[in-house]
Design a protein around this motif. Sequence first.
Motif, PDB file in Angstrom:
ATOM      1  N   LYS A  11      35.361  51.073  31.876  1.00 18.74           N
ATOM      2  CA  LYS A  11      34.500  51.223  32.771  1.00 18.74           C
ATOM      3  C   LYS A  11      34.888  50.108  34.213  1.00 18.74           C
ATOM      4  O   LYS A  11      34.549  50.402  35.373  1.00 18.74           O
ATOM      5  CB  LYS A  11      32.947  51.037  32.493  1.00 18.74           C
ATOM      6  N   CYS A  12      34.706  49.025  33.759  1.00 20.46           N
ATOM      7  CA  CYS A  12      35.058  47.908  34.667  1.00 20.46           C
ATOM      8  C   CYS A  12      36.248  48.199  35.769  1.00 20.46           C
ATOM      9  O   CYS A  12      36.079  47.966  36.895  1.00 20.46           O
ATOM     10  CB  CYS A  12      35.299  46.556  33.933  1.00 20.46           C
ATOM     11  N   LEU A  13      37.373  48.539  35.091  1.00 20.38           N
ATOM     12  CA  LEU A  13      38.533  49.103  35.700  1.00 20.38           C
ATOM     13  C   LEU A  13      38.493  50.166  36.850  1.00 20.38           C
ATOM     14  O   LEU A  13      38.538  50.204  37.871  1.00 20.38           O
ATOM     15  CB  LEU A  13      39.797  49.329  34.879  1.00 20.38           C
TER      16      LEU A  13
ATOM     17  N   GLN B 234      44.658  41.689  33.834  1.00 17.82           N
ATOM     18  CA  GLN B 234      46.138  41.226  33.340  1.00 17.82           C
ATOM     19  C   GLN B 234      46.270  42.330  32.169  1.00 17.82           C
ATOM     20  O   GLN B 234      45.303  42.178  31.585  1.00 17.82           O
ATOM     21  CB  GLN B 234      46.383  39.781  33.422  1.00 17.82           C
ATOM     22  N   ASN B 235      47.605  42.306  31.688  1.00 21.69           N
ATOM     23  CA  ASN B 235      47.611  43.278  30.569  1.00 21.69           C
ATOM     24  C   ASN B 235      47.165  42.557  29.391  1.00 21.69           C
ATOM     25  O   ASN B 235      46.831  43.389  28.326  1.00 21.69           O
ATOM     26  CB  ASN B 235      49.362  43.040  30.170  1.00 21.69           C
ATOM     27  N   ASP B 236      47.107  41.330  29.173  1.00 21.07           N
ATOM     28  CA  ASP B 236      46.677  40.627  27.880  1.00 21.07           C
ATOM     29  C   ASP B 236      45.044  40.920  27.824  1.00 21.07           C
ATOM     30  O   ASP B 236      44.518  41.060  26.580  1.00 21.07           O
ATOM     31  CB  ASP B 236      46.732  38.962  27.800  1.00 21.07           C
TER      32      ASP B 236
ATOM     33  N   ILE C   3      47.970  44.156  35.935  1.00 29.39           N
ATOM     34  CA  ILE C   3      47.963  45.604  35.452  1.00 29.39           C
ATOM     35  C   ILE C   3      48.512  46.161  36.624  1.00 29.39           C
ATOM     36  O   ILE C   3      48.306  46.144  37.757  1.00 29.39           O
ATOM     37  CB  ILE C   3      46.749  45.909  35.073  1.00 29.39           C
ATOM     38  N   PRO C   4      49.292  47.165  36.214  1.00 33.34           N
ATOM     39  CA  PRO C   4      49.902  48.353  37.225  1.00 33.34           C
ATOM     40  C   PRO C   4      48.718  48.896  38.176  1.00 33.34           C
ATOM     41  O   PRO C   4      49.177  48.905  39.411  1.00 33.34           O
ATOM     42  CB  PRO C   4      50.560  49.416  36.484  1.00 33.34           C
ATOM     43  N   GLU C   5      47.576  49.093  37.769  1.00 36.56           N
ATOM     44  CA  GLU C   5      46.742  49.620  38.551  1.00 36.56           C
ATOM     45  C   GLU C   5      46.371  49.028  39.931  1.00 36.56           C
ATOM     46  O   GLU C   5      46.213  49.427  40.969  1.00 36.56           O
ATOM     47  CB  GLU C   5      45.234  50.059  37.946  1.00 36.56           C
TER      48      GLU C   5
END
Length: 199
Positions: free
Chosen positions: A36-38, A14-16, A95-97
């Motif tokens: 890296k996680c994302l 999430q964005n936060d 998040i957009p991704e």
Amino acid sequence: MNINNTAFILIGYQNDYFADDGILSSVIEESANTNKCLSNTLKVLDFAKDSNVLSISTPIIFTEGYKELVQPAGILKTIKDVEAFKQGEKGSEVIPEILSYGDAILEIPGKRGLNAFSNTELNTVLQNNSIKNVVMLGVVSSVCIDSTARSAFEHGYNVTVVSDCTAGRTTFEQDYYCENIFPIYAKVIDHNMLLQKIN
């Protein structure tokens, strides 16, 4: 690991946490950890969208006034104090991704605390889909990942934590949990090994 009875559980995307201006982005010590996680998570999800793996997102969202949090402590108190993950605010949005995968990721609402099984239909969804293996991805390792993964283990699932698709508040914390805590009840592998194991 059989893809037909495996679910990927996504926590905290999430964005936060992940946006540059996220209220809690500083909770994770080095931005490289979330980057890296994302990045590795997206590689896993690219595989999942073309397979039978069930991918589930479990965002945490609070209503105005945080009435769900009664005498919060630790990170939940921080969340309330800084007004993170508030319903209707950008910070609470996935998040957009992750959203770009559309229907390939099932979103289960209701998460109000550390454990994604609490106050949600997560266990029912897993049972209805004959899931035996759950794979944990997301943040924060010492909090929501640990709480949800332990609960999954207690529900009888085979649990895997993906070391480079999760992130802790510090590099030390991440390494400590991956080396000393998660192995008590889960397998710990990196995303490359995960993709090799799934068939």
